[in-house]
Design an enzyme around this catalytic site. Structure first.
Site, short mmCIF file in Angstrom:
data_model
loop_
_atom_site.label_atom_id
_atom_site.label_comp_id
_atom_site.label_asym_id
_atom_site.label_seq_id
_atom_site.Cartn_x
_atom_site.Cartn_y
_atom_site.Cartn_z
N ARG A 63 10.71 -0.48 -3.10
CA ARG A 63 9.59 -0.42 -4.06
C ARG A 63 9.83 0.85 -4.89
O ARG A 63 9.52 1.95 -4.46
CB ARG A 63 8.23 -0.30 -3.37
CG ARG A 63 7.68 -1.47 -2.62
CD ARG A 63 7.42 -2.75 -3.37
NE ARG A 63 6.54 -2.77 -4.52
CZ ARG A 63 5.21 -2.93 -4.44
NH1 ARG A 63 4.62 -2.94 -3.27
NH2 ARG A 63 4.47 -2.99 -5.53
N GLY B 159 0.87 -1.19 0.00
CA GLY B 159 0.00 0.00 0.00
C GLY B 159 0.90 1.22 0.00
O GLY B 159 1.77 1.34 0.86
N ALA B 160 0.71 2.11 -0.99
CA ALA B 160 1.65 3.22 -1.15
C ALA B 160 1.79 4.06 0.11
O ALA B 160 2.89 4.53 0.44
CB ALA B 160 1.21 4.09 -2.33
N ASN C 212 -0.59 3.65 -11.04
CA ASN C 212 -1.30 2.83 -10.07
C ASN C 212 -1.19 1.38 -10.49
O ASN C 212 -0.56 1.03 -11.49
CB ASN C 212 -2.76 3.29 -9.98
CG ASN C 212 -3.47 2.73 -8.74
OD1 ASN C 212 -2.96 2.83 -7.63
ND2 ASN C 212 -4.63 2.12 -8.97
N LYS C 213 -1.84 0.50 -9.71
CA LYS C 213 -1.77 -0.94 -9.98
C LYS C 213 -2.05 -1.28 -11.44
O LYS C 213 -2.97 -0.69 -12.05
CB LYS C 213 -2.76 -1.66 -9.06
CG LYS C 213 -2.65 -3.16 -9.05
CD LYS C 213 -1.24 -3.67 -8.81
CE LYS C 213 -0.65 -3.08 -7.57
NZ LYS C 213 0.83 -3.19 -7.48
N ASP D 128 -0.12 5.35 -6.70
CA ASP D 128 1.21 5.18 -6.12
C ASP D 128 2.06 6.41 -6.40
O ASP D 128 2.85 6.85 -5.56
CB ASP D 128 1.89 3.93 -6.72
CG ASP D 128 1.19 2.68 -6.24
OD1 ASP D 128 0.15 2.31 -6.83
OD2 ASP D 128 1.65 2.11 -5.24
N CYS E 102 -7.63 -2.99 -7.16
CA CYS E 102 -6.55 -3.25 -6.21
C CYS E 102 -7.04 -3.01 -4.77
O CYS E 102 -8.23 -3.22 -4.48
CB CYS E 102 -5.33 -2.40 -6.55
SG CYS E 102 -3.84 -3.03 -5.72
P1 RI2 Z 1 -3.13 3.33 -0.69
C1 RI2 Z 1 -1.00 -0.15 -4.00
O1 RI2 Z 1 0.16 -0.75 -4.49
C2 RI2 Z 1 -2.07 -0.09 -5.09
O2 RI2 Z 1 -1.51 0.24 -6.37
C3 RI2 Z 1 -2.93 1.03 -4.55
O3 RI2 Z 1 -3.82 1.57 -5.49
C4 RI2 Z 1 -1.85 2.03 -4.13
O4 RI2 Z 1 -0.79 1.22 -3.59
C5 RI2 Z 1 -2.31 3.07 -3.15
O5 RI2 Z 1 -2.71 2.41 -1.97
P2 RI2 Z 1 0.66 -2.21 -3.90
O6 RI2 Z 1 1.31 -1.90 -2.58
O7 RI2 Z 1 -1.94 4.15 -0.30
O8 RI2 Z 1 -0.56 -3.09 -3.74
O9 RI2 Z 1 -4.31 4.20 -1.12
O10 RI2 Z 1 1.62 -2.69 -4.94
O11 RI2 Z 1 -3.51 2.29 0.36
#
Ligand code: RI2
Length: 311
Positions: free
Chosen positions: A59, A17-18, A204-205, A194, A125
Site C-alpha cells: 500500500r 486501516g493505516a 486520507n481516503k 494515512d 471512511c
Molecule cells: P486508522 C484508511 O485507509 C482510511 O483512509 C482511514 O482514514 C485511514 O486508513 C486511517 O485509518 P484504507 O485502509 O489508522 O481504508 O485511523 O484504504 O484506522
C-alpha cells in the site's frame, strides 16, 4: 501468516486501516525473525530486507506502513550477531505494536475533550483513531449524533456504522456526495489519516478534501485524528506522496460501461493545511503547521539524516 501472505492481504485490502497495516507488517517481520532456523546472520538480514520491500509496496500511500517497518529495523546495526539481531527485531516489533494501540486510546481521551454534549459529528471512511474519539465521548456520557459517509468505492462506511453499533452508538449513513448538503447540520468533522506531510497537508481516503472544503465553507471545525507514526519524514526531504490508484472493477463492473469508457479509481486525496483546524495526536492537539515539529521530535533528526544519507 508469513510476510508474503500479509503483503498480499494488505494489497487486497483484506487487512486495511493505516495503523492496522503497520501493525500487521511489524508482526510479519517479527515472525520472519522468530521462524528463521538457519545459522547465518547475513541470510536472516537478507530475508528481513526482502520482507520489508514486499510489505512497503503493498500500500504505497500510507506512511504508517513505512514508519512501522522502519521502527522494526531501528538499532539493528550490521555488526550484530544472529541472536542479537533476532532479539532486537522482536523487541522493536512488540514495542511498535504496543505503542500504536496505546496511541489510539490516548487520542480518544484527548480528542473527546473537543467533543461537546449535543454535537453532531460527521466522519469519513473507517478510521479507528477517529472512532476512538467518538466512542470515548459517548462513554463519557456526551449526547452525540454521528453521521458516516458510505466512502465509495470500498464502502468503509459500512464498517464504521458496525463499529459504532458495537459500541452502542446509533448513526446515520449518507452517500459521499451528500456531505456538503448535510454540513449545515454538522458541528464537528472527525477523520483519520494515512499520511501527514511536513507542511501539514493530510492524505486520507478519497473525498476527504471535498468534505474539508465544505466544512471550511460552513465554518465547521475539521479535525484529523492521527498517531505520530502517520507523519511523513520523507516529505521533509521533498518526496511527494504517491496517491494509490486501484482496479477500476472496484468502481464498476466492466459490462456496466461502454468499452470506450475509462474509469479512474484514486483511493486517497490531499487536504491542504488551511482547511484543517487541528490534528489530534497521542502527544497532543496540534495545528497542521506543527507537523514538522512532530516529525523531528518523534522520529528524531539523526534517523532522518541517516535514512536520507543512503539515497
Ligand atoms: P486508522 C484508511 O485507509 C482510511 O483512509 C482511514 O482514514 C485511514 O486508513 C486511517 O485509518 P484504507 O485502509 O489508522 O481504508 O485511523 O484504504 O484506522
Amino acid at each position: 501468516m508469513g510476510v508474503e501472505e500479509i503483503a498480499a492481504g494488505i494489497s487486497r485490502m483484506e487487512i486495511r486501516g493505516a495503523a492496522e497495516i503497520a501493525r500487521k507488517s511489524a508482526q510479519a517481520l517479527k515472525e520472519e525473525a522468530l521462524d528463521y532456523r538457519g545459522r547465518d546472520v547475513e541470510e536472516l538480514r537478507h530475508l528481513l530486507n526482502r520482507g520489508k520491500e514486499e510489505l512497503l509496496v503493498s500500500r504505497p500511500t500510507a506512511i504508517s506502513l513505512w514508519n512501522g517497518v522502519q521502527a522494526v529495523f531501528k538499532g539493528t546495526q550490521s555488526s550484530m550477531g544472529l541472536e542479537e539481531l533476532r532479539k532486537q527485531v522482536v523487541k522493536n516489533a512488540d514495542e511498535f505494536i504496543k505503542r500504536s494501540k496505546e496511541a489510539v486510546e490516548i487520542i480518544g481521551r484527548i480528542g473527546s475533550r473537543r467533543v461537546r454534549d449535543g454535537d453532531r459529528i460527521l466522519t469519513h471512511c473507517n478510521s479507528k483513531a477517529a472512532l476512538s474519539v467518538i466512542v470515548r465521548a459517548h462513554e463519557e456520557g456526551k449526547h452525540i449524533e454521528v453521521f458516516a459517509t458510505e466512502s465509495r468505492p470500498w464502502r468503509q462506511g459500512l464498517l464504521t456504522v458496525k463499529d459504532l453499533a458495537e459500541a452502542g452508538i446509533g448513526s446515520t449513513m449518507i452517500v459521499d456526495s451528500a456531505a456538503r448538503w448535510l454540513m449545515k447540520d454538522i458541528d464537528l468533522v472527525l477523520v483519520g489519516a494515512d499520511t501527514i506531510c511536513s507542511n501539514g497537508a493530510v492524505i486520507n481516503k478519497i473525498g476527504t478534501s471535498q468534505i474539508a472544503l465544505a466544512a471550511h465553507e460552513s465554518r465547521v471545525p475539521f479535525m484529523v485524528c492521527a498517531e505520530t507514526f502517520k507523519f511523513s519524514p520523507k516529505t521533509m526531504y521533498g518526496e511527494l506522496v504517491e496517491i494509490e490508484e486501484r482496479d477500476s472493477k472496484e468502481v464498476v463492473r466492466p459490462e456496466e460501461v461502454p468499452a470506450i469508457t475509462k474509469v479512474l479509481n484514486p483511493v486517497f486525496d490531499a487536504t491542504p493545511p488551511e482547511y484543517i483546524d487541528a490534528i489530534i495526536t497521542e502527544v497532543g492537539v496540534i495545528p497542521p503547521y506543527a507537523a514538522y515539529e512532530i516529525i523531528v521530535k518523534e522520529l528524531g533528526q539523526d534517523f532522518l539524516f541517516e535514512e536520507n544519507s543512503t539515497r
